[in-house]
Motif scaffolding. Structure first.
Motif, PDB file in Angstrom:
ATOM      1  N   ALA A 249      13.238  75.081  58.573  1.00 29.11           N
ATOM      2  CA  ALA A 249      14.459  74.973  59.375  1.00 29.11           C
ATOM      3  C   ALA A 249      14.447  75.950  60.545  1.00 29.11           C
ATOM      4  O   ALA A 249      14.876  75.614  61.662  1.00 29.11           O
ATOM      5  CB  ALA A 249      15.676  75.222  58.487  1.00 29.11           C
ATOM      6  N   GLY A 257      19.447  75.856  62.612  1.00 27.18           N
ATOM      7  CA  GLY A 257      18.958  75.186  61.417  1.00 27.18           C
ATOM      8  C   GLY A 257      18.789  76.136  60.259  1.00 27.18           C
ATOM      9  O   GLY A 257      19.065  75.786  59.101  1.00 27.18           O
ATOM     10  N   THR A 261      20.960  76.211  56.424  1.00 27.78           N
ATOM     11  CA  THR A 261      20.083  76.069  55.260  1.00 27.78           C
ATOM     12  C   THR A 261      20.281  77.242  54.297  1.00 27.78           C
ATOM     13  O   THR A 261      20.372  77.055  53.071  1.00 27.78           O
ATOM     14  CB  THR A 261      18.614  75.997  55.724  1.00 27.78           C
ATOM     15  OG1 THR A 261      18.454  74.892  56.598  1.00 27.78           O
ATOM     16  CG2 THR A 261      17.683  75.843  54.534  1.00 27.78           C
TER      17      THR A 261
END
Length: 838
Positions: A249, A257, A261
């Protein structure tokens, strides 16, 4: 009128009320928006606090998982520290409303939480924190500064408040501070990054990859922390699979990202561990959650650092691509060389402009020494480049570059060191700018200024020539009349007249020689120049124009010879003398003075001072006198280029041109030039024609080639009593004589002739009759073309400058005859174009 006045006053009051109303509405709107933001923050803090209390492990107040800390910090960073009342109100509601903590203790906990959030936001603002978390320094300041350091405020003050409020026993104080600090720090590391990174949500470009990442993370999180019946060892092993998800990510989607996560992993891990599932469950909830937070902290920090490093690398690559595109597209030639040590360089990059400039392909240049493009034209430059590389210093100079086709061009090179690692020099960047056209323009300007300087003195030079020319003509006329009368007295008068004519001719020859020194075009030849010998010709040229303004004083001292161009340095002296002359008004020559002084300064440099007692230079003009085209002289008296060119020439010789002036008391211009190195000698290898004693040893055969019939005839008359003379006015006829088999002991050949010039005659003789080419003595009235100058510099044959003195001509012929044996012609030689038969 009264009514109108009332309306005006009423209108003014009405306008004031309107403005006041708008301001009040603005203030109300601001207050309402601010109040709503504070209340929203308090509400979110309350909800997040309720979730954190679900896993409280120290009484009902302290939890190892505290999301409100991250919510508070992110809000104050994004919206400003002025929203702190929302944090205070939310913390008060959580403690006083949800945990039924006494009001004094609740107020202390609320103050502690507020101070921690405000301190964290102020710290991040102080260090110019970027909420996008696109830099490593931002991730470090968030984790270590706001996450680890500032949360210690809330954990310490909050625990003390609970203890003082008798909610927490003193024995539990240290444990409470530890758990509280871990909970707040995890809240900052887990909750703040997604709120900061997603403040401006952007749709991912790769939806498929994002959905695949989310699905795999969800499946792994559920399987590791929520499924029962799986062995503890298997869950421990599977937990390591979450690190690749976080790195994936971070690398592919950045902080936007990595942060969600990490939040998802932390949420799943916390729920599973609190439920007794997952690899961190051992039956002791407090210890299990603390160990879990270590796992979450490692995951969060790693994700943020990897994301920041990826973003920095991406930006660096974009900048590198932009730089490479820019360098390739610039019009100047750019070369990047790697420093190999010991002053050695290896080319690693060249742009298209440089390839076009030097005529080589990129493959020809990459991997080679950058000095390869300079060829053998600049041996001194190679030494200077190596010295600059060893010292790590920049170098700016003008060089001659040899193109692949053999042609030459002038470029300005700037060599700059590059410290890629921040310490040692790893590369050098060289930029090449074609200055061939600029140098040609500068040469034309210098030539124009030289002509302008000589043109300013044209009337005086003409007068200087007219005086000896007048008595030369009169003496020759008297000699002719005496010879026509006959008799010994007449012969004596004729001899006296001829001697006077020779004296006048000698004066004209000296004037012409002085003019040749200062009007020589494009003379770039450098040799040893004696400034003491260069001053008198300059003074002689300017003396007639100056004698009506001031007296000239020459003061010579010991001065070292300098390495330079005699013509260029002579132009500097002439320009400075003309400048001094124009600074003095006509009419009082006994009251004014122009003094030229040569000496050696304290540092050993040659010094020439041109001093005048003229008007001087005003203080506000003095800094601009060396600017091109700047002049205070009337139209027709100055071009504004003289002093600028003087400074340029002096600097090109490695020297300085200084000026001191005071209005009403004259000026002093000082030329300072470095002395020539002892080992340097004059580059000219051509023998210098000097008067030699005539041998009269034997008679030889002499061919005279000159396109001026009267000059050829004069040389024939001078040499004929001692040698056999053949004359011709065309170079082609001279070559025809040699081709027919005639041989000569000496060939006196003019350089400048129509059709076949002296250089062509010499080259053809070298090819067809080398023995005759060795016997050529050139006679030159001055090299006026680049070809003739290059030819004179390349040949070793003797060159006589016109007008040739009779004793010099005869001595040169005798010296040439003494160098070898007489050559015998197979047939008598026929004189051509006015010559005689012998």
């Amino acid at each position: 009128m009264a009514t109108i006045g009332t309306r005006r006053v009423g209108g003014r009051y009405l306008g004031g009320w309107v403005i006041f109303g708008l301001l009040r509405a603005r203030i109300r709107a601001f207050n309402v928006r601010y109040l709503l933001e504070v209340l929203a923050l308090a509400l979110v803090y309350l909800v997040a606090g309720r979730l954190g209390l679900l896993v409280a492990t120290v009484g009902s107040n302290v939890s190892p998982v505290w999301p409100p800390a991250g919510v508070a910090l992110a809000t104050l960073v994004l919206r400003g520290p002025s929203r702190w009342p929302g944090v205070f109100l939310g913390a008060l509601c959580v403690n006083y409303g949800l945990t039924q903590t006494p009001l004094p203790a609740s107020l202390g906990v609320a103050v502690a939480a507020t101070l921690s959030a405000v301190a964290g936001s102020l710290l991040l603002r102080r260090v110019s924190f970027d909420a996008s978390l696109g830099r490593i320094r931002d991730a470090v300041w968030l984790c270590a500064g706001a996450g680890a350091a500032c949360t210690s405020i809330s954990s310490t003050l909050g625990s003390l408040s609970l203890m003082l409020g008798q909610v927490l026993p003193a024995s539990e104080l240290a444990h409470s501070i530890w758990v509280w600090w871990v909970g707040d720090m995890m809240g900052v590391l887990v909750m703040a990054p997604p709120l900061l990174a997603l403040r401006r949500p952007r749709r991912p470009r790769k939806w498929g990859e994002a959905l695949l990442l989310a699905g795999l993370t969800a499946v792994l999180g559920a399987a590791i922390f929520m499924l029962s019946g799986v062995g503890l060892s298997a869950k421990h092993a599977a937990a390591f699979l979450l690190f690749p998800m976080s790195a994936w990510a971070a690398l592919r989607f950045g902080a936007a990202g990595a942060a969600p996560t990490t939040l998802f992993i932390a949420t799943a891990a916390t729920i599973g561990t609190a439920s007794g599932q997952g690899p961190f469950s051992s039956g002791h909830m407090t210890e299990d959650l603390l160990v879990l937070q270590l796992f979450v902290a490692v995951t969060a920090v790693t994700g943020l650092l990897v994301a920041a490093a990826s973003e920095e690398r991406k930006r660096a690559m974009e900048q590198l691509q932009l730089l490479a595109t820019t360098v390739r597209g610039v019009h100047e030639g750019v070369l990047i060389a790697e420093a190999l040590g010991q002053g050695l360089l290896r080319t690693v990059f060249v742009n298209e402009a440089l390839c076009t400039l030097v005529g080589h392909s990129r493959e020809d240049l990459v991997g080679r020494d950058p000095c390869f493009v300079y060829g053998d034209q600049e041996p001194e430059l190679t030494r200077r480049v190596k010295s600059a590389v060893i010292k790590g210093e920049p170098l700016c100079t003008e060089v001659t570059v040899t193109r692949k086709d053999g042609s030459l061009l002038r470029t300005e090179v700037l060599l700059s060191p590059v410290r890629a690692t921040g310490e040692d020099i790893t590369h050098f960047v060289a930029t090449h700018r074609d200055i061939t056209a600029t140098k040609e323009l500068q040469a034309r300007l210098v030539a124009a200024e030289r002509v302008a300087a000589v043109g300013t003195l044209a009337a005086g030079v003409g007068h200087e020539i007219n005086n000896p020319l007048a008595y030369l003509v009169l003496n020759l006329e008297a000699a002719s009349r005496s010879l026509s009368e006959g008799g010994l007295p007449a012969a004596r008068d004729a001899l006296s007249g001829v001697r006077g004519a020779l004296e006048g001719a000698e004066r004209i020859r000296l004037i012409v020689k002085d003019l040749q020194v200062f009007s020589r075009q494009g003379d770039q030849e450098r040799g040893l120049v004696d400034l003491n010998a260069l001053v008198p010709p300059a003074v002689r040229i300017v003396s007639h124009a100056l004698r009506h303004r001031a007296r000239v004083v020459e003061e010579f001292g010991p001065v070292p010879r300098v390495l330079g161009s005699e013509a260029r340095l002579g132009q500097v002296l002439l320009n400075l003398l003309v400048n001094a002359m124009q600074a003095i008004s006509e009419g009082s020559p006994t009251l004014n003075e122009v003094r030229v002084r040569t000496s050696t300064d304290a540092s050993g440099r040659a010094r020439v001072d041109v001093m005048d007692t003229g008007a001087g230079i005003p203080t506000h003009i003095l800094p601009r006198i060396f600017e091109p085209f700047f002049t205070t002289k009337p139209t027709g008296e100055g071009t504004g280029l003289g002093l600028a060119i003087c400074q340029q020439v002096v600097r090109a010789h490695g020297g300085e041109l200084e000026v001191r002036s005071e209005p009403g008391r004259g000026s002093v211009f000082s030329v300072l030039l470095p002395g020539a190195p002892v080992q340097v000698s004059s580059p000219s290898s051509r023998p210098v024609a000097t008067p030699l004693p005539t041998s009269r040893g034997r008679r030889g055969r002499v061919l005279v080639v000159d396109d001026e019939p009267r000059l050829a005839q004069s040389m024939r008359l001078l040499l004929e009593p001692y040698h056999d003379i053949v004359t011709t006015t065309r170079g082609s006829e001279a070559l025809a004589l040699v081709a027919a088999g005639h041989r000569f002991d000496v060939i006196l050949c003019d350089l400048q002739m129509p059709e076949v010039d002296g250089a062509t005659v010499f080259r053809r003789l070298c090819a067809t009759a080398p023995d005759q080419a060795e016997r050529v003595v050139f006679i030159s009235g001055g090299a006026y073309t680049p070809e003739s100058r290059a030819f004179m510099e390349s040949v070793t044959n003797r060159v006589l400058e016109k007008p040739v003195r009779p004793e010099v001509l005869m001595a040169t012929v005798d010296a040439a005859l003494s160098d070898g044996g007489a050559l015998v012609d197979p047939e008598p030689v026929v004189a051509i174009a006015g010559g005689s038969r012998h």
